[in-house]
Design a protein around this motif. Sequence first.
Motif, mmCIF file in Angstrom:
data_model
loop_
_atom_site.group_PDB
_atom_site.id
_atom_site.type_symbol
_atom_site.label_atom_id
_atom_site.label_comp_id
_atom_site.label_asym_id
_atom_site.label_seq_id
_atom_site.Cartn_x
_atom_site.Cartn_y
_atom_site.Cartn_z
ATOM 1 N N VAL A 307 -38.224 -38.130 27.026
ATOM 2 C CA VAL A 307 -37.480 -39.170 26.309
ATOM 3 C C VAL A 307 -37.523 -40.463 27.118
ATOM 4 O O VAL A 307 -37.875 -41.515 26.598
ATOM 5 C CB VAL A 307 -36.021 -38.743 26.078
ATOM 6 C CG1 VAL A 307 -35.252 -39.856 25.371
ATOM 7 C CG2 VAL A 307 -35.972 -37.450 25.280
ATOM 8 N N ASN A 308 -37.136 -40.395 28.388
ATOM 9 C CA ASN A 308 -37.198 -41.584 29.240
ATOM 10 C C ASN A 308 -37.123 -41.198 30.713
ATOM 11 O O ASN A 308 -36.776 -40.068 31.046
ATOM 12 C CB ASN A 308 -36.069 -42.570 28.907
ATOM 13 C CG ASN A 308 -34.747 -42.119 29.482
ATOM 14 O OD1 ASN A 308 -34.324 -40.981 29.263
ATOM 15 N ND2 ASN A 308 -34.093 -42.977 30.242
ATOM 16 N N ASP A 310 -35.944 -43.126 34.553
ATOM 17 C CA ASP A 310 -35.332 -44.298 35.189
ATOM 18 C C ASP A 310 -35.432 -44.131 36.703
ATOM 19 O O ASP A 310 -35.035 -43.096 37.232
ATOM 20 C CB ASP A 310 -33.869 -44.386 34.730
ATOM 21 C CG ASP A 310 -33.203 -45.649 35.256
ATOM 22 O OD1 ASP A 310 -33.917 -46.616 35.577
ATOM 23 O OD2 ASP A 310 -31.950 -45.653 35.343
ATOM 24 N N ALA A 328 -44.013 -49.959 34.897
ATOM 25 C CA ALA A 328 -43.636 -49.217 33.688
ATOM 26 C C ALA A 328 -44.882 -48.832 32.888
ATOM 27 O O ALA A 328 -44.978 -47.716 32.363
ATOM 28 C CB ALA A 328 -42.677 -50.053 32.842
ATOM 29 N N GLY A 332 -45.787 -45.056 32.406
ATOM 30 C CA GLY A 332 -45.772 -44.673 30.993
ATOM 31 C C GLY A 332 -47.111 -44.065 30.585
ATOM 32 O O GLY A 332 -47.153 -43.032 29.906
ATOM 33 N N ILE A 337 -46.108 -41.739 27.484
ATOM 34 C CA ILE A 337 -45.021 -42.317 26.676
ATOM 35 C C ILE A 337 -45.097 -43.844 26.748
ATOM 36 O O ILE A 337 -45.786 -44.393 27.606
ATOM 37 C CB ILE A 337 -43.616 -41.832 27.147
ATOM 38 C CG1 ILE A 337 -43.349 -42.259 28.607
ATOM 39 C CG2 ILE A 337 -43.490 -40.323 26.998
ATOM 40 C CD1 ILE A 337 -41.959 -41.873 29.106
ATOM 41 N N ASP A 338 -44.376 -44.513 25.845
ATOM 42 C CA ASP A 338 -44.398 -45.975 25.850
ATOM 43 C C ASP A 338 -43.751 -46.517 27.119
ATOM 44 O O ASP A 338 -42.798 -45.930 27.643
ATOM 45 C CB ASP A 338 -43.630 -46.517 24.636
ATOM 46 C CG ASP A 338 -44.364 -46.218 23.343
ATOM 47 O OD1 ASP A 338 -45.588 -45.960 23.412
ATOM 48 O OD2 ASP A 338 -43.714 -46.224 22.290
ATOM 49 N N ASP A 340 -41.764 -48.832 27.449
ATOM 50 C CA ASP A 340 -40.348 -49.188 27.343
ATOM 51 C C ASP A 340 -39.421 -47.976 27.538
ATOM 52 O O ASP A 340 -38.206 -48.116 27.530
ATOM 53 C CB ASP A 340 -40.042 -49.919 26.029
ATOM 54 C CG ASP A 340 -40.191 -49.030 24.805
ATOM 55 O OD1 ASP A 340 -40.560 -47.834 24.965
ATOM 56 O OD2 ASP A 340 -39.944 -49.524 23.687
ATOM 57 N N ARG A 341 -40.012 -46.804 27.728
ATOM 58 C CA ARG A 341 -39.197 -45.631 28.064
ATOM 59 C C ARG A 341 -39.160 -45.392 29.568
ATOM 60 O O ARG A 341 -38.601 -44.409 30.048
ATOM 61 C CB ARG A 341 -39.747 -44.382 27.374
ATOM 62 C CG ARG A 341 -39.580 -44.436 25.865
ATOM 63 C CD ARG A 341 -40.182 -43.219 25.213
ATOM 64 N NE ARG A 341 -40.030 -43.286 23.776
ATOM 65 C CZ ARG A 341 -38.958 -42.817 23.118
ATOM 66 N NH1 ARG A 341 -37.998 -42.229 23.766
ATOM 67 N NH2 ARG A 341 -38.873 -42.941 21.816
ATOM 68 N N VAL A 342 -39.816 -46.276 30.319
ATOM 69 C CA VAL A 342 -39.818 -46.152 31.775
ATOM 70 C C VAL A 342 -39.109 -47.366 32.340
ATOM 71 O O VAL A 342 -39.454 -48.498 32.001
ATOM 72 C CB VAL A 342 -41.256 -46.099 32.328
ATOM 73 C CG1 VAL A 342 -41.231 -45.988 33.844
ATOM 74 C CG2 VAL A 342 -42.024 -44.943 31.703
ATOM 75 N N SER A 343 -38.135 -47.136 33.194
ATOM 76 C CA SER A 343 -37.423 -48.249 33.785
ATOM 77 C C SER A 343 -37.503 -48.135 35.303
ATOM 78 O O SER A 343 -37.486 -47.034 35.848
ATOM 79 C CB SER A 343 -35.974 -48.213 33.282
ATOM 80 O OG SER A 343 -35.091 -48.587 34.296
ATOM 81 N N ALA A 367 -34.613 -38.269 34.685
ATOM 82 C CA ALA A 367 -35.504 -38.124 33.519
ATOM 83 C C ALA A 367 -34.807 -37.278 32.469
ATOM 84 O O ALA A 367 -34.067 -36.353 32.797
ATOM 85 C CB ALA A 367 -36.819 -37.475 33.932
#
Length: 373
Positions: A307-308, A310, A328, A332, A337-338, A340-343, A367
């Motif tokens: 999902v994401n 960080d 990112a 990603g 994954i995109d 914008d799901r990695v911070s 995660a």
Amino acid sequence: MKFGAIILAAGRGERYGGDKVAVNLGGRPVWRWSFDRFLAHPGIEAVGIVVAPAAVERYQAAAPQAAFVVAGGATRSSSVRAGLGALTGCDAALIHDGARPFVRAETIEAVMDAVRRGRAAAPALPVTDTLRSISLDGARLVDREGVYAMQTPQGAPLDVLRRAYALDEDATDDLGMLERLGIVPELVPGAPENFKVTTMDDMRRAVAWIGAGETRTGIGYDVHRFSDDPERPLWLAGLRFDGRGLEGHSDADVALHALVDALLGAAGLGDIGLRYPNTDPRWKDRPSIEFVKETAEVLANEGWQIVNADLSIVAERPKIMSRRAEIAARIGAALGIDADRVSVKATTNEGLGFIGRGEGVAAMAVATLRRNQ
Ligand code: CTP
Ligand code: MG
């Protein structure tokens, strides 16, 4: 009458685009759903599985309860033949597509009832759409009155099935083979959820059928000290930075190590030290981004979606935030994954402690994973 069940799982899944019966559906492979239902049925003595020749050992290990695991053939009919050959101690058989995960106990029972009365039987659903058949003179209406879509399990006394399959012929279901002997089958009510997973859309329907999934979160933490070697490159969060590198067995990318631990932790799969021991020469100086990619594959095989993620990096140097977008994108891509799901975030330690003195770098990661069930 003693019943045995044969689960067919030897197909190539061409219309799906892969081994559809092995796909993880909410924590169990597709084939296992129906296998478990037949095993749980009190009136069934033995449940065997027919699989691709290369998969026999894998299935034997996964299903020690199976009465047999045998290699199938190139067509459904030849796979059924292999299953009928392996079934012993029974006088009737139920043949089921492993690609139909949601067979109901009452459907199994209804087929068994008919077979107990000496009939050949299978579940069927009336076709509800208007039908047209395309031929050289156009798309002609087909009368759907009395037209049924066939499901499985398809059952009959074992001697009848063996006689039908002794013929050197082929059909897409068992009643189709029995028909060659002039046998008129009995149709019992099918169920909408007993559909066959044939295409990717069917798999989405199966996922929707089992409803909401589960979500899990994992945490990771790692520290590496700066190297004494002025030539050692500095790798952080998948990128090369100027300045002296960190000490470690691999490329010592502390942020990616924390990320891998968070991912493995969420899935309950141990930690990076277990999977990539720093005593193993294979991982020496290896780019940690490869650990990230491999971990993503391991999770996908277990049915997890990421999902994401960080990340927090605690370091006095280098300056990281100006390269956030690049980090990112890199992570990603490795995770599939995109971006914008990695911070990624960074902070100094305000000059305090070993980080403040510039002796090393620490990183934390969280995660979240999701899978259907
Ligand atoms: N099957 C089998 N052996 C074969 C072909 C099919 O055991 N040689 C099984 C499949 O695994 C499936 C069932 O028969 O459980 C119904 O077949 P189908 O839906 O056609 O599956 P596949 O043959 O795998 O798919 P495709 O025809 O798209 O390749
Ligand atoms: Mg097929």
